[in-house]
Design an enzyme around this catalytic site. Structure first.
Site, PDB file in Angstrom:
ATOM      1  N   GLU A 118      21.335 -25.707  25.447  1.00 48.79           N
ATOM      2  CA  GLU A 118      22.440 -26.163  24.551  1.00 48.79           C
ATOM      3  C   GLU A 118      23.230 -24.745  24.499  1.00 48.79           C
ATOM      4  O   GLU A 118      22.640 -23.859  24.071  1.00 48.79           O
ATOM      5  CB  GLU A 118      21.273 -26.263  23.389  1.00 48.79           C
ATOM      6  CG  GLU A 118      21.817 -26.767  22.243  1.00 48.79           C
ATOM      7  CD  GLU A 118      20.232 -27.676  21.723  1.00 48.79           C
ATOM      8  OE1 GLU A 118      21.192 -27.413  20.384  1.00 48.79           O
ATOM      9  OE2 GLU A 118      19.318 -28.000  21.774  1.00 48.79           O
ATOM     10  N   ASP A 147      20.610 -24.740   9.973  1.00 50.37           N
ATOM     11  CA  ASP A 147      19.999 -23.338  11.002  1.00 50.37           C
ATOM     12  C   ASP A 147      19.535 -22.514   9.815  1.00 50.37           C
ATOM     13  O   ASP A 147      19.825 -22.645   8.166  1.00 50.37           O
ATOM     14  CB  ASP A 147      21.210 -22.458  11.000  1.00 50.37           C
ATOM     15  CG  ASP A 147      21.377 -24.002  12.131  1.00 50.37           C
ATOM     16  OD1 ASP A 147      20.593 -23.367  13.236  1.00 50.37           O
ATOM     17  OD2 ASP A 147      22.253 -24.232  12.860  1.00 50.37           O
TER      18      ASP A 147
END
Ligand SMILES: Cc1ncc(COP(=O)(O)O)c(C=O)c1O
Lengths: 422, 270
Positions: B59, B70
């Site tokens: 990824e 995040d």
């Protein structure tokens, strides 16, 4: 009970204002947004909630705020009558308190004991901290390091009110980063935390809900303008736009009138050092469509989708986007959005102070500048209402610094041609 | 389960095959994450090569200025990569280069704004050209934009959407049915990161619900940081995603390949 929250034809049930708005957020938050939407609809139909909100707006905030004819400013402009909608008279000093009290009441009703907020200028943070103190809620405010520097007074007020101010140092250390941080907190603590969002931005239902809570500004204008001028609708309305909550609050009650009955609606965007300079926060004039903080809107972002750091003299306008409903108004011509520079705002701040004895917030000064220019082009039997979104107490230290800087530059010795001795 | 799949695109087929191969080896698929251009554009390919040496699927994150999903670790990595000049188009060029050396499926993690800014069709064209097999879209609930998944499919790629412990059964169904690559289950309410003692106790119930609707493999991420946590997740999931731990390892100058090998070994299913 007499307080009613208005109903508007936008957004659609998916939270879209035309192509703008929506819910571009991590899946974790979707159930919380659904829960908020349901709780809001229930609350706005509950007389107990509306009664409590009305009582607080009247007795705690001091509403209605005045609609004041600025006689000397009107003479100075030499055209239409300029009225000031005095949101600066609100307790805590700006329009932000209207929305904060309503959301804090909703938080309490939903059983959430912890509230979080983002703030740029600190007005929304102070209003959130105030509402939290009043209702006995734990309050955490995210604020960019740069804004903490610019708004020391408001930082202290928040702490005094019992809120925890968390400094944000990522990105540009301003409002957009504080908003990111608040959303990240919400993603993490979503089950027991209410996010008090400070403007008409963010994922659905925030833009619609904050607009409804701020619409009291425009609704009062109708009644007051009727009493003063014998008609409810002014000829023009001017308001500054950061995310756009004070502007939507005064625009929305007029924006859905038929076109021939609608006042001229003007939003002022922060043009910083000029739109062409690249150092500005004018999302309509200098941005293009993108997604930030959960909504599609006009946005300062580069051709690879990275957010371009905004700049404004006023911390509260220093935001790279603009609320989705404003984007729709702009696209359909319901309202116009004009850029006003730092220097023009600083001049307008001094102008209003000298002529009317009212020190406006730097944000508000952007609207004053455009209103004077507009009034000049209109007839004396016409009216312009400016939303005086907040007072300038929070900005005086920054203004002093800026004006002193200017003076030093003025005083710098100009190079002289050397004397030639024969 | 993975064997009966009828994938819709070449990207989906490659992703499903990677899950099937891992399963044959008695493992959950190991899916490491790295931010493109981290720690620098020059050093990134070597980091990616080390991860690709162990990964079933890699990824790669497009560094983004405003990453809502995040935590601080990936956020700071993005800031550093952006400062070094890596963003959307450069990330796709980096993937293209990796593709020339590796067969392992590569999926792109991106927030939606870079897709809209480049233009969805142009973005998909560039991604397909780079050899991207799928997209992971952390701020795009599938019902927000019904075109993105179609455009990805048109360009041979799969899409992955996310579910969370807060997802209602109706949301799980909606998200699961929209996924064509794999379904990404977020293990905790929270942002990415390797929190201390991040309990994974909400995972089994969430996965049981997800499996009622998902026609694709189900991977779990957020908070997985070592062989031990990977082993816990591997008992219930088809795949294990590990991100912040690798960024921390790069930052600390540790051997990323060795960490990857140890976590891959932890992905054993028994
Ligand atoms: C006095 C004042 N006016 C305007 C704004 C801009 O916000 P909005 O556009 O949401 O009204 C702020 C934000 O802090 C403010 O403090």
């Amino acid at each position: 009970m007499s307080l009613q929250l208005p109903t508007y034809p936008q957004p659609d049930e998916r939270g879209r204002f035309g192509r703008f708005g929506g819910r571009y957020v991590p899946e974790t938050l979707i159930p919380a947004l659904d829960e908020l939407q349901a709780a809001y609809i229930e609350a706005r139909n509950d007389p107990a909630f509306l009664n409590e909100l009305e009582r607080l707006l009247k007795d705690f905030v001091g509403r209605p705020s005045g609609l004041y004819l600025a006689q000397r400013l009107t003479e100075h402009a030499g055209g239409a009558k300029i009225y000031l909608k005095r949101e600066d008279q609100n307790y805590t000093g700006a329009h932000k308190i209207n929305n904060c009290l309503a959301q804090a009441l909703l938080a309490k009703r939903m059983g959430k004991g912890r509230v979080i907020a983002e703030t740029g200028a600190g007005q929304h943070g102070v209003a959130s901290a105030t509402a939290a103190a009043l209702l006995g809620l734990e309050c955490i405010v995210y604020m960019g390091a740069e804004d903490i520097r610019r708004q020391a007074l408001n930082v202290f007020r928040m702490k005094l009110l019992g809120a925890e101010v968390r400094e944000v140092t990522s990105g540009t250390s301003t409002l957009k980063d504080a908003t990111n941080e608040a959303i990240r907190d919400w993603v993490t603590n979503v089950r027991d935390t209410f996010y008090i969002l400070g403007s008409v931005v963010g994922p659905h239902p925030y833009p619609a809900m904050v607009r409804d809570f701020q619409s009291i500004i425009g609704e009062e204008v109708k009644v007051q303008h009727q009493a003063l001028e014998g008609r409810p609708v002014p000829d023009a309305i001017v308001a500054c736009v950061g995310g756009g909550s004070n502007a939507i609050g005064i625009f929305a009650p007029f924006a859905y009138l038929p076109e021939d009955q609608r006042p001229l609606l003007i939003g002022t965007e922060a043009a910083g050092e000029g739109v062409e300079s690249g150092r500005h926060a004018a999302s309509v004039a200098g941005g293009r469509i993108g997604v930030l903080h959960g909504a599609m809107m006009y946005l300062l972002n580069d051709d690879e989708g990275q957010i371009v750091p905004p700049h404004s003299i006023s911390a509260g306008l220093d935001y790279p986007g603009i609320g989705p409903e404003h984007c729709l108004y702009s696209e359909t011509g319901v309202a116009q959005y004009v850029p006003v520079t730092d220097a023009q705002a600083l001049d307008a701040l001094q102008l209003l102070t000298r002529l009317e004895g009212i020190i406006p917030a730097l944000e508000t000064a952007h609207a004053i500048h455009a209103a004077v220019n507009l009034a000049r082009t209109m007839r004396p039997d016409q009216t312009v209402v400016v939303n005086l979104s907040g007072r300038g107490d929070k900005d005086v230290a920054e203004v002093m610094r800026l004006l002193d800087l200017g003076r030093e530059q003025d005083a710098a010795p100009t190079p002289r041609t050397p004397e030639v001795h024969a | 389960m993975t064997a009966t799949l009828t994938p819709t695109t070449p990207g989906a087929a490659r992703i499903h095959a990677a899950f099937a191969r891992a399963k044959q080896e008695g493992r959950a698929a190991f899916i490491p994450f790295m931010t493109a251009g981290y720690p620098t554009a020059q050093a990134f390919p070597a980091v990616a090569d080390a991860l690709l040496g162990q990964a079933d699927i890699l990824e790669v994150g497009i560094p983004y200025s405003d990453p809502l999903g995040d935590g601080p670790t990936i956020q700071r990595a993005s800031e550093q990569a952006l400062a070094g000049g890596t963003s959307t188009r450069h990330t796709l060029a980096l993937v293209r280069e990796l593709r020339s050396r590796h067969d392992t499926p590569i999926v792109i993690m991106t927030y939606v704004n870079p897709i809209y800014a480049v233009g969805p069709r142009e973005f998909m064209r560039l991604a397909q050209e780079a050899g991207v097999d799928g997209l992971i879209l952390p701020d795009l609930p599938p019902d927000q934009d019904l075109e993105i998944a179609d455009l990805a499919a048109e360009h041979g790629m799969a899409v992955t959407f996310l579910i969370a412990p807060t997802s209602t059964p109706a949301r799980v169904k909606l998200v699961a049915e929209a996924c064509t690559g794999f379904l990404y289950a977020v293990s905790v309410t929270g942002v990415t990161g390797t929190r201390e003692g991040s309990a994974l106790n909400e995972v089994p119930a969430m996965l049981a619900l997800a499996r009622q609707h998902a026609k694709v493999p189900v991977a779990v991420g957020f908070g997985v940081k070592d062989a031990e946590t990977a082993a816990q997740v591997a008992q219930v999931a088809d795949g294990v995603v590990v991100g912040s731990a690798f960024i921390n390892a790069v930052k600390a100058g540790q051997d990323v390949g060795a960490l990857a090998a140890s976590i891959r070994a932890g992905c054993k299913q028994n």
